[in-house]
Design a protein around this motif. Sequence first.
Motif, PDB file in Angstrom:
ATOM      1  N   PRO A   1       0.829  -1.198   0.000  1.00  0.00           N
ATOM      2  CA  PRO A   1       0.000   0.000   0.000  1.00  0.00           C
ATOM      3  C   PRO A   1       0.869   1.255   0.000  1.00  0.00           C
ATOM      4  CG  PRO A   1      -0.815  -1.593   1.587  1.00  0.00           C
ATOM      5  CD  PRO A   1       0.512  -2.094   1.122  1.00  0.00           C
ATOM      6  N   VAL A   2       0.389   2.305  -0.654  1.00  0.00           N
ATOM      7  CA  VAL A   2       1.153   3.543  -0.784  1.00  0.00           C
ATOM      8  C   VAL A   2       0.441   4.667  -0.050  1.00  0.00           C
ATOM      9  CG1 VAL A   2       2.104   5.247  -2.380  1.00  0.00           C
ATOM     10  CG2 VAL A   2       2.089   2.825  -3.008  1.00  0.00           C
ATOM     11  N   LEU A   3       1.166   5.317   0.854  1.00  0.00           N
ATOM     12  CA  LEU A   3       0.709   6.527   1.516  1.00  0.00           C
ATOM     13  C   LEU A   3       1.473   7.700   0.926  1.00  0.00           C
ATOM     14  CD1 LEU A   3       0.298   4.102   3.640  1.00  0.00           C
ATOM     15  CD2 LEU A   3       0.267   5.903   5.382  1.00  0.00           C
TER      16      LEU A   3
ATOM     17  N   ASP B   1      -6.956   6.657  -7.306  1.00  0.00           N
ATOM     18  CA  ASP B   1      -7.807   5.512  -7.623  1.00  0.00           C
ATOM     19  C   ASP B   1      -6.980   4.285  -7.996  1.00  0.00           C
ATOM     20  OD1 ASP B   1      -6.913   6.482 -10.047  1.00  0.00           O
ATOM     21  OD2 ASP B   1      -8.890   6.553 -11.013  1.00  0.00           O
ATOM     22  N   HIS B   2      -5.679   4.346  -7.809  1.00  0.00           N
ATOM     23  CA  HIS B   2      -4.846   3.162  -8.004  1.00  0.00           C
ATOM     24  C   HIS B   2      -5.160   2.161  -6.893  1.00  0.00           C
ATOM     25  CE1 HIS B   2      -1.290   0.567  -8.093  1.00  0.00           C
ATOM     26  NE2 HIS B   2      -0.998   1.055  -9.287  1.00  0.00           N
ATOM     27  N   PRO B   3      -5.186   0.867  -7.187  1.00  0.00           N
ATOM     28  CA  PRO B   3      -5.551  -0.117  -6.157  1.00  0.00           C
ATOM     29  C   PRO B   3      -4.675  -0.103  -4.916  1.00  0.00           C
ATOM     30  CG  PRO B   3      -5.609  -1.122  -8.334  1.00  0.00           C
ATOM     31  CD  PRO B   3      -5.033   0.246  -8.515  1.00  0.00           C
ATOM     32  N   LEU B   4      -3.437   0.408  -5.013  1.00  0.00           N
ATOM     33  CA  LEU B   4      -2.538   0.410  -3.857  1.00  0.00           C
ATOM     34  C   LEU B   4      -2.531   1.738  -3.104  1.00  0.00           C
ATOM     35  CD1 LEU B   4       0.536  -1.557  -5.279  1.00  0.00           C
ATOM     36  CD2 LEU B   4      -1.142  -2.367  -3.597  1.00  0.00           C
ATOM     37  N   SER B   5      -3.215   2.742  -3.608  1.00  0.00           N
ATOM     38  CA  SER B   5      -3.246   4.038  -2.937  1.00  0.00           C
ATOM     39  C   SER B   5      -4.226   4.004  -1.766  1.00  0.00           C
ATOM     40  CB  SER B   5      -3.667   5.132  -3.918  1.00  0.00           C
ATOM     41  OG  SER B   5      -3.799   6.378  -3.264  1.00  0.00           O
ATOM     42  N   VAL B   6      -3.743   4.320  -0.556  1.00  0.00           N
ATOM     43  CA  VAL B   6      -4.620   4.230   0.615  1.00  0.00           C
ATOM     44  C   VAL B   6      -4.772   5.541   1.377  1.00  0.00           C
ATOM     45  CG1 VAL B   6      -4.258   1.761   0.943  1.00  0.00           C
ATOM     46  CG2 VAL B   6      -2.729   3.377   2.085  1.00  0.00           C
TER      47      VAL B   6
ATOM     48  N   MET C   1      -2.611   1.000   8.159  1.00  0.00           N
ATOM     49  CA  MET C   1      -1.510   0.483   7.340  1.00  0.00           C
ATOM     50  C   MET C   1      -0.160   0.886   7.930  1.00  0.00           C
ATOM     51  SD  MET C   1      -2.702  -1.278   4.729  1.00  0.00           S
ATOM     52  CE  MET C   1      -3.882  -1.904   5.931  1.00  0.00           C
ATOM     53  N   LEU C   2      -0.053   2.130   8.383  1.00  0.00           N
ATOM     54  CA  LEU C   2       1.206   2.595   8.969  1.00  0.00           C
ATOM     55  C   LEU C   2       1.473   1.901  10.297  1.00  0.00           C
ATOM     56  CD1 LEU C   2       3.642   4.504   8.948  1.00  0.00           C
ATOM     57  CD2 LEU C   2       2.192   6.248  10.000  1.00  0.00           C
ATOM     58  N   ALA C   3       0.452   1.775  11.116  1.00  0.00           N
ATOM     59  CA  ALA C   3       0.638   1.164  12.439  1.00  0.00           C
ATOM     60  C   ALA C   3       1.037  -0.307  12.343  1.00  0.00           C
ATOM     61  CB  ALA C   3      -0.633   1.317  13.261  1.00  0.00           C
ATOM     62  N   GLU C   4       0.505  -1.020  11.347  1.00  0.00           N
ATOM     63  CA  GLU C   4       0.743  -2.453  11.224  1.00  0.00           C
ATOM     64  C   GLU C   4       2.004  -2.801  10.438  1.00  0.00           C
ATOM     65  OE1 GLU C   4      -3.963  -3.921  11.161  1.00  0.00           O
ATOM     66  OE2 GLU C   4      -2.713  -4.062   9.359  1.00  0.00           O
TER      67      GLU C   4
ATOM     68  N   ARG D   1       0.552 -10.212   1.606  1.00  0.00           N
ATOM     69  CA  ARG D   1       0.620  -8.841   1.091  1.00  0.00           C
ATOM     70  C   ARG D   1      -0.526  -8.574   0.121  1.00  0.00           C
ATOM     71  NH1 ARG D   1       6.483  -9.681   0.534  1.00  0.00           N
ATOM     72  NH2 ARG D   1       6.175  -9.942  -1.718  1.00  0.00           N
ATOM     73  N   ALA D   2      -0.775  -9.512  -0.778  1.00  0.00           N
ATOM     74  CA  ALA D   2      -1.837  -9.315  -1.761  1.00  0.00           C
ATOM     75  C   ALA D   2      -3.204  -9.224  -1.101  1.00  0.00           C
ATOM     76  CB  ALA D   2      -1.806 -10.459  -2.783  1.00  0.00           C
ATOM     77  N   GLU D   3      -3.466 -10.088  -0.126  1.00  0.00           N
ATOM     78  CA  GLU D   3      -4.757 -10.070   0.570  1.00  0.00           C
ATOM     79  C   GLU D   3      -4.920  -8.776   1.360  1.00  0.00           C
ATOM     80  OE1 GLU D   3      -4.640 -13.593   2.902  1.00  0.00           O
ATOM     81  OE2 GLU D   3      -5.254 -14.933   1.245  1.00  0.00           O
ATOM     82  N   ARG D   4      -3.834  -8.327   1.966  1.00  0.00           N
ATOM     83  CA  ARG D   4      -3.897  -7.103   2.774  1.00  0.00           C
ATOM     84  C   ARG D   4      -4.190  -5.891   1.899  1.00  0.00           C
ATOM     85  NH1 ARG D   4       0.598  -3.860   4.478  1.00  0.00           N
ATOM     86  NH2 ARG D   4       0.162  -2.648   6.362  1.00  0.00           N
ATOM     87  N   ALA D   5      -3.551  -5.817   0.748  1.00  0.00           N
ATOM     88  CA  ALA D   5      -3.776  -4.697  -0.158  1.00  0.00           C
ATOM     89  C   ALA D   5      -5.212  -4.683  -0.667  1.00  0.00           C
ATOM     90  CB  ALA D   5      -2.791  -4.770  -1.323  1.00  0.00           C
ATOM     91  N   GLU D   6      -5.746  -5.858  -0.976  1.00  0.00           N
ATOM     92  CA  GLU D   6      -7.126  -5.951  -1.462  1.00  0.00           C
ATOM     93  C   GLU D   6      -8.112  -5.543  -0.366  1.00  0.00           C
ATOM     94  OE1 GLU D   6     -10.141  -9.262  -3.451  1.00  0.00           O
ATOM     95  OE2 GLU D   6      -8.012  -9.722  -3.160  1.00  0.00           O
TER      96      GLU D   6
END
Length: 591
Positions: A246-248, A260-265, A279-282, A361-366
């Motif tokens: 994920p990208v912050l 709207d990119h799938p990794l943008s949070v 995402m940052l805390a984990e 990683r993939a499941e978390r991003a989804e």
Amino acid sequence: MTISSTLTGSEASSSHPRTTAGHALAHALHAEGVRMVFGMPGGHVLDIYDGLYDIPEIQTVLVRHEHAAAAMAAGWAQLTGEIAVVVATAGPGATNLVTAVAEAYIGSTPMVVLAGRATTTTSPRGASQEASTEEVFRPITKWSVRVDRPELVTHAVRRAFAIARSGKPGPVYLDLPRDVLAEEIDVVDYEVSGRAPRVVPDQALVEAAAAHLRAARRPIVVCGGGVLASAAWEEAVALAEAIDAPVLTSLSGRGSIADDHPLSVGGLGAHRNPVSKRMLAEADVVLGLGTRFEEMETNWREGFVPAPDATYIQVDIDPAEIGNSIPATIGIVGDLKVAASRILDAITAAGPAPDAGATERAERAERARAELVEYTQQIAEVSARPATPLHPLTVITQVRSAFPRETSLAIDVGVLSQHMAGSSACFPVFEPRSVISPSSFYGMGYTTAAVPAAKLARPDAPAICFTGDGSFQMSSHIIATAAEYRLGVTWIVLNDNALGSIKDVQLYRFNGRVSDTDFAQQPDFAALAQASGCAGFHVETVADLESALVQAQEANGRGIPAVIDCIVSPERMRQSREHYPYYPPAAEGEL
């Protein structure tokens, strides 16, 4: 510092054609590729303006206050990556630049400032408008120098551009006495400064970073302003995609990845949302690309920065930034574009990641993306509630719906304009170099003054600025400049009739002892706009807002700027309440 010299031999020959140092300076700017000069003429710099008169490739923009010249130059650089030039006269003309130049310095934004000075013969005698302005600017520039010889003016220009562009970009200040600019010198070929090579990171550190990222189960990437400064957004996104991270983004890094990119949070600190917060805390590995985790975004508090047991990999062009705010496990000094590319190459060369880590990683991003969709739906529900005064989110989301995805966005300082419009969930951004944001200097009115530069930098894209009523009053002189040059931008004034964020401190920290933060008298912003050659609208209802947005865009299309004065309630979102401990905690279920 003063540049002076005695030239001998062929350099001092009179066999060449002659021109004034001011004209030679103007032609040096043309050779350096300068397209924009923002400023205000004064007696001390007329030789520069006279030189620019014959160079149609350089557009000059006349501001009404010098602060706006430096603000527009900084905004131009944020949107183009190019250096713009600021010209101001001596004394008060130069000192009026200070706040916006400091913004550029803190925000690592390149610009070249050319300021006049009293003559070399009268300066020591207390000349009119005389002050040691090169000393004033030294702490807020990469290089500040007085040039006391006409033969050295173009040399100083060459060095100024090289310094402004190299390493960590920033502003440079040249102090130019009026007699130096007026004196004739030989016409000689100007050698362009060129660009410094990109700094290559240490390969051993690159491979160590790649190994941590490849093995991580919960990695994230944090993109700061350095990603945009080095044009590294494609490399940053490709790296995140390779590890499903994920990208912050920091406020200055907005646009590094499309929202709207799938990794943008989302964002950090006061611009975060529940997803980016978690995402940052984990995260077990945090890759910081050109970001500082600066105080106003994180308060350097637990939960706002990487967890103590996380591996923090920091990449920055400036060695002094490594570990400065947050201790770095791995600190990599280098150009962001090169470093991100090499980390990605090292990950790819190592082969597929361990199955367990890759799957997690993939499941978390989804899952993060699904949660973010749910959160944006909650924002839409709040925005749709009928209320008078308007909820700020109603205004922000209506504006986002009305303007196309390529719109240039400027975000001024303040809880309403910054913490809400600066949040990706509230106002998504989709393109790199499409945002003008304040640095951590956070000067009120900076982006309000800067936003007309967006129509010069990105003429085919609409441009808007979210600002507060306090910030707008500081820089409202800019609307006449925008009208004169037919720069069709729209200012959205989130008007709560107060210095809202400062009033909050008085309410919640000083037990309601409110003093000098409410405006008992304010201009009619719509009427002020109309008197300045702009379209102006006063908005109190959703119907008013919808009509104003349609009319503003129509006016913008004809080159007419617009001001939409929106009367809003002093709402605060959860991220603001968590960021500043004096706020009462948000209620259960409250955004």
